[in-house]
Design a protein around this motif. Sequence first.
Motif, mmCIF file in Angstrom:
data_model
loop_
_atom_site.group_PDB
_atom_site.id
_atom_site.type_symbol
_atom_site.label_atom_id
_atom_site.label_comp_id
_atom_site.label_asym_id
_atom_site.label_seq_id
_atom_site.Cartn_x
_atom_site.Cartn_y
_atom_site.Cartn_z
ATOM 1 N N PRO A 3 22.559 -25.454 39.275
ATOM 2 C CA PRO A 3 22.800 -24.572 38.609
ATOM 3 C C PRO A 3 21.441 -24.279 37.470
ATOM 4 N N TYR A 14 18.532 -24.435 39.244
ATOM 5 C CA TYR A 14 17.494 -23.859 40.103
ATOM 6 C C TYR A 14 16.408 -23.197 39.826
ATOM 7 N N TYR A 28 24.652 -21.509 45.923
ATOM 8 C CA TYR A 28 23.194 -22.245 45.617
ATOM 9 C C TYR A 28 23.351 -22.244 44.266
ATOM 10 N N PHE A 29 23.514 -20.894 43.451
ATOM 11 C CA PHE A 29 23.151 -21.348 41.820
ATOM 12 C C PHE A 29 24.364 -21.714 41.606
ATOM 13 N N GLU A 30 25.608 -21.882 41.980
ATOM 14 C CA GLU A 30 26.834 -22.127 41.893
ATOM 15 C C GLU A 30 26.882 -24.099 41.970
ATOM 16 N N ILE A 32 15.194 -15.006 41.506
ATOM 17 C CA ILE A 32 16.273 -16.686 41.244
ATOM 18 C C ILE A 32 16.106 -17.116 40.577
ATOM 19 N N ASN A 33 14.651 -17.515 39.641
ATOM 20 C CA ASN A 33 15.034 -18.083 38.659
ATOM 21 C C ASN A 33 16.088 -17.802 37.392
ATOM 22 N N HIS A 86 18.550 -16.206 38.486
ATOM 23 C CA HIS A 86 19.359 -16.883 39.081
ATOM 24 C C HIS A 86 21.218 -15.161 38.886
ATOM 25 N N ASP A 87 20.286 -14.290 39.231
ATOM 26 C CA ASP A 87 20.027 -12.669 39.125
ATOM 27 C C ASP A 87 20.217 -12.189 40.526
ATOM 28 N N TRP A 109 23.417 -16.811 47.781
ATOM 29 C CA TRP A 109 22.528 -17.356 46.422
ATOM 30 C C TRP A 109 23.828 -17.582 45.487
ATOM 31 N N THR A 110 25.156 -16.960 45.514
ATOM 32 C CA THR A 110 25.879 -17.216 44.772
ATOM 33 C C THR A 110 26.328 -18.319 44.646
#
Length: 150
Positions: free
Chosen positions: A61, A63, A56-58, A17-18, A20-21, A53-54
């Motif tokens: 960025p 997170y 959310y990370f966008e 998660i950290n 962003h993978d 997840w993709t």
Amino acid sequence: MEQDIASRTVRAFIERINAHDVDGLLRLMTADHAFVDSLGQAFTGTGLMARAWTAYFEWIPDYAVTVERLFAAGDEVVAFGTADGTCWVGGQAVADGSWSVPAAWWAVVRDGRIAHWQVYADNEPVRRVMARAASAQPGPGQTGGVAGLG
């Protein structure tokens, strides 16, 4: 032994998660993985989670999850800490868009993979940022950035 595997799996999941993978997260999920958000809404399946997840990370960025305490019993793990980030819209950070909330996560691990991931957090600060970002979006024919930026 089972709780050692469960703890290691949850720590690896949080590391992904950290980082962003998304691919790494998917490798750590069971095919029938269930994600339950802080409002109690359940989402199932890796295809849906890959898209979620993709996105959310966008949107956030930076997170990150910080774990302060982690406890395991058998195949279940609970973690306590904080989640934080900054909301971005249209390639720009939302003004006053950074947030940090106390959070807890409950995981059920099956065969070294996360079968269930549930988030417990008061996400009202995040919802306020989202509302500001939505109201700051220029309408048709208007120009300007997000929440006064740009």
